[in-house]
Design an enzyme around this catalytic site. Structure first.
Site, mmCIF file in Angstrom:
data_model
loop_
_atom_site.group_PDB
_atom_site.id
_atom_site.type_symbol
_atom_site.label_atom_id
_atom_site.label_comp_id
_atom_site.label_asym_id
_atom_site.label_seq_id
_atom_site.Cartn_x
_atom_site.Cartn_y
_atom_site.Cartn_z
ATOM 1 N N SER A 122 34.872 13.382 17.485
ATOM 2 C CA SER A 122 35.109 12.922 18.742
ATOM 3 C C SER A 122 34.999 11.241 17.929
ATOM 4 C CB SER A 122 33.392 12.405 18.793
ATOM 5 O OG SER A 122 32.333 13.543 19.403
ATOM 6 N N HIS A 143 39.937 17.486 21.712
ATOM 7 C CA HIS A 143 38.809 17.072 21.662
ATOM 8 C C HIS A 143 38.074 17.716 23.183
ATOM 9 C CE1 HIS A 143 35.999 13.459 22.963
ATOM 10 N NE2 HIS A 143 35.320 13.966 21.776
ATOM 11 N N GLU A 155 41.446 17.011 25.792
ATOM 12 C CA GLU A 155 42.497 15.818 24.659
ATOM 13 C C GLU A 155 43.151 16.477 23.447
ATOM 14 O OE1 GLU A 155 39.801 11.749 25.958
ATOM 15 O OE2 GLU A 155 39.127 12.579 23.896
ATOM 16 N N ASN A 193 36.881 8.705 26.172
ATOM 17 C CA ASN A 193 36.177 7.335 25.581
ATOM 18 C C ASN A 193 36.423 5.694 25.465
ATOM 19 O OD1 ASN A 193 33.987 9.143 24.904
ATOM 20 N ND2 ASN A 193 33.832 9.702 23.028
HETATM 21 N N1 LIG Z 1 28.028 17.252 21.076
HETATM 22 C C1 LIG Z 1 28.745 16.659 21.709
HETATM 23 O O1 LIG Z 1 28.419 15.811 22.918
HETATM 24 C C2 LIG Z 1 30.186 16.427 21.627
HETATM 25 C C3 LIG Z 1 31.466 16.079 22.408
HETATM 26 C C4 LIG Z 1 32.697 16.149 21.355
HETATM 27 C C5 LIG Z 1 32.801 15.939 20.657
HETATM 28 N N2 LIG Z 1 31.782 16.294 19.437
HETATM 29 C C6 LIG Z 1 31.929 16.553 18.006
HETATM 30 O O2 LIG Z 1 31.859 18.523 17.973
HETATM 31 C C7 LIG Z 1 32.162 18.623 16.345
HETATM 32 C C8 LIG Z 1 30.446 18.631 16.461
HETATM 33 O O3 LIG Z 1 29.777 18.591 17.242
HETATM 34 P P1 LIG Z 1 28.503 19.441 18.148
HETATM 35 O O4 LIG Z 1 27.549 18.319 18.849
HETATM 36 O O5 LIG Z 1 28.580 21.002 18.460
HETATM 37 O O6 LIG Z 1 26.786 19.194 16.475
HETATM 38 P P2 LIG Z 1 25.894 20.411 15.948
HETATM 39 O O7 LIG Z 1 25.163 19.812 15.065
HETATM 40 O O8 LIG Z 1 25.194 20.775 17.410
HETATM 41 O O9 LIG Z 1 26.711 21.797 15.813
HETATM 42 C C9 LIG Z 1 27.648 21.506 14.741
HETATM 43 C C10 LIG Z 1 27.273 22.874 13.799
HETATM 44 O O10 LIG Z 1 27.751 22.859 12.381
HETATM 45 C C11 LIG Z 1 27.684 23.578 11.282
HETATM 46 N N3 LIG Z 1 28.825 23.465 10.238
HETATM 47 C C12 LIG Z 1 27.964 22.297 9.514
HETATM 48 N N4 LIG Z 1 29.152 21.799 8.849
HETATM 49 C C13 LIG Z 1 29.638 22.969 8.382
HETATM 50 C C14 LIG Z 1 30.824 24.088 7.924
HETATM 51 N N5 LIG Z 1 30.911 22.832 6.216
HETATM 52 N N6 LIG Z 1 30.904 25.033 8.024
HETATM 53 C C15 LIG Z 1 31.036 25.950 8.853
HETATM 54 N N7 LIG Z 1 29.796 25.110 9.782
HETATM 55 C C16 LIG Z 1 29.026 24.546 9.979
HETATM 56 C C17 LIG Z 1 26.395 23.865 11.427
HETATM 57 O O11 LIG Z 1 25.450 24.588 10.855
HETATM 58 C C18 LIG Z 1 25.993 23.669 12.871
HETATM 59 O O12 LIG Z 1 26.493 24.981 13.565
HETATM 60 C C19 LIG Z 1 31.219 17.037 15.900
HETATM 61 O O13 LIG Z 1 32.820 16.467 15.401
HETATM 62 C C20 LIG Z 1 30.629 16.237 16.914
HETATM 63 O O14 LIG Z 1 31.331 14.651 17.026
HETATM 64 C C21 LIG Z 1 30.649 17.011 19.766
#
Ligand SMILES: NC(=O)c1ccc[n+]([C@@H]2O[C@H](COP(=O)([O-])OP(=O)(O)OC[C@H]3O[C@@H](n4cnc5c(N)ncnc54)[C@H](O)[C@@H]3O)[C@@H](O)[C@H]2O)c1
Length: 509
Positions: A122, A143, A155, A193
């Protein structure tokens, strides 16, 4: 639903986003390989999808067979090497540049030479995620928004070294599963964003100036401007700990661009743990039912308009006729002689009531302003000068509520609430177009789908009138001296040329 030759999709990270991405592509007929570094996490992600599928069956949106086919397409992986056959790998792991770089390094060693690697980051710079890779041309941002299956926009982020072919393949992939793919440059906040900054920063600015309370700002943005939620309701929903960081980060990444300047009101509230819904208190307090407790406006509804009240309405006022009718039906007398008037009503564009009043040479103690932008049909906004007296305020409130309309009373604010927030949103979108971060069509669709605004920002500018938006911005800039309101060249040029704000540069069209 199954498409046998559909590319196999790898998803790394099975948390909130990864499991949603896996579901989207599995529902779209792709075989999906799901991997997570934490043992059991991928299985939990798949189980989450299974629960959603069960609900879809219960509601009749999927047959049992369809639901089990979707689940069958999601294969759990024990190691990254299980992703060898994937044509596209989408990363949705922790938002940490070092961890993401390490993952992309490792993925390059696993996948085929023509596979695409995409990050769901993000806030990180996609070019930096790709910086250590051998083939940065096949790396892009992809994204998604939460919840992935329901948020119909994605995106595609073209980093400086991303090839056009990579962007085209990702666009096709996303559109193949029914989402709208918009293309954005690798710039802070990408497109959605970035375009969403105006609502928050301007809402906070209005509060900083003590022009209105969070509840009043939210109510006006919903009821007068048509937003689903106001800025403070949204901040409470997302959590100020998260949004506060995003505001600060986008401002810094844009080299302290004044349009994105965060508010000094935020850090003390983060320090105090007032994050919003998740901590039970934010801009609103939350009752045991989880609903926000809304304060009651301190301006009492006056009951009786003084008999024969003499009102002067600015001849330049946009809704002069309707205001005069309202006054007549409330038993007031509309007069032209300023010296006999007990109440002055003005409708400024971009100016605060005091400045507008000074400009017109009116007695500010008896002067009030009514926002002309939303018109008188929806919730009305009454703005007071710094010295409007209680009698004038109550008479104006009574008058504006006379026909049963809803009213919000605010203090001096250049551009009321609706004018300044909408002009800011239009201006930021115009500058996104000017900087070539995204095309006009993508800006319009991304804002409607990603932010849920009732109109795309540039066509909203056209509806208000480009000339008017420009006047609001210039007057706000004059009233405050703040460069955050300086109009984008995109806006200035199109207004000057008398063309729509949707008009693309000739060379780019
Ligand atoms: N949550 C949102 O609303 C949102 C929206 C858009 C983008 N994002 C982006 O998406 C990504 C994930 O966010 P999320 O909210 O799903 O996080 P989350 O914490 O819910 O999930 C992340 C997952 O990745 C795993 N993980 C961490 N390091 C790892 C690695 N090295 N190899 C494999 N797995 C690994 C963790 O165990 C976890 O299950 C981030 O980059 C975040 O910025 C999040």
């Amino acid at each position: 639903m199954s498409v046998s030759n559909a590319p196999i999709i790898g998803v790394v990270g099975a948390g909130t986003m990864g499991r949603g991405v896996a579901q989207l592509f599995a529902e779209g007929g792709h075989a999906v390989r799901l991997f997570d570094a934490v043992p059991g996490a991928a299985a939990r992600g798949r189980q989450f999808v299974a629960d959603l599928m069960q609900r879809a069956v219960d509601k009749g949106r999927h047959t049992k067979d369809q639901a089990s086919a979707v689940l069958d397409r999601i294969t759990l992986c024990d190691t990254l090497t299980d992703l060898t056959q994937c044509s596209v790998v989408i990363e949705a792991i922790v938002e940490d540049i070092a961890v993401k770089q390490q993952l992309f390094d490792a993925l390059e060693a696993v996948v085929a030479a023509d596979a695409i690697l995409a990050s769901n980051t993000s806030s990180l710079v996609v070019a930096q995620i790709a910086a250590r890779c051998k083939h940065p041309q096949r790396i892009a941002g992809l994204h998604f928004f939460n919840p992935v299956p329901l948020m119909k926009v994605v995106e595609v982020i073209a980093a400086v070294r991303t090839s056009e072919a990579t962007v085209a393949r990702l666009r096709e992939l996303v559109e193949g599963v029914g989402h709208r793919a918009v293309i954005a440059a690798d710039q802070p906040g990408f497109l959605v964003n970035h375009a969403g900054r105006g609502l928050y920063t301007e809402g906070l600015r209005i509060l900083e100036e003590q022009a209105a309370s969070p509840a009043d700002i939210d109510e006006v943005m919903r009821e007068a401007a048509g937003f689903r939620m106001g800025p403070f309701e949204l901040l409470d929903l997302a959590g100020l700990d998260v949004s506060g960081k995003v505001m600060a980060s986008i401002y810094e990444q844009f080299q302290q661009e004044p349009r994105f300047r965060p508010s000094s009101l935020v850090p003390p509230r983060i320090a105090a743990g007032m994050y919003g819904r998740k901590s039970g208190e934010g801009w609103y307090a939350y009752g045991s039912d989880g609903k926000p407790i809304r304060p009651v406006s301190p301006v009492a509804a006056a009951n009786l308009l003084p008999a024969g009240l003499k009102i002067w309405i600015d001849p330049q006022a946009e809704q002069r006729g309707s205001l005069a009718q309202l006054a007549a039906s409330a038993g007031a007398e509309v007069i032209d002689a300023r010296d006999r008037a007990q109440l002055f009503i003005i409708q400024p564009w971009g100016w605060d009531a005091s400045s507008a009043c000074i400009g017109l040479g009116l007695d500010a103690r008896r002067c009030v302003a009514v926002d002309p932008l939303p018109g008188l049909k929806r919730r009305r906004t009454l703005m007071l000068t710094a010295v409007t007296d209680r009698e004038a305020r109550d008479a104006a409130a009574m008058l504006l509520r006379h026909d049963g309309a809803k009213l919000t009373v605010i203090n001096d604010s250049p551009g009321f609430i609706v004018q300044r927030v909408l002009a800011t949103i239009v201006n930021i979108a115009a500058d996104i177009a000017q900087r070539g971060i995204a095309s006009v069509t993508d800006i319009e669709d991304a804002v409607k789908l990603g932010l849920g605004y009732p109109h795309g920002p540039l066509s909203w500018g056209d509806r208000i009138g480009g000339t008017r938006v420009l006047a609001i911005l210039r007057n706000m800039q004059a009233a405050t001296g703040d460069p955050r309101y300086r109009p984008s060249p995109w806006l200035v040029r199109r207004v000057g040329l008398g063309v729509s704000l949707l008009t693309a540069e000739a060379a780019r069209a």
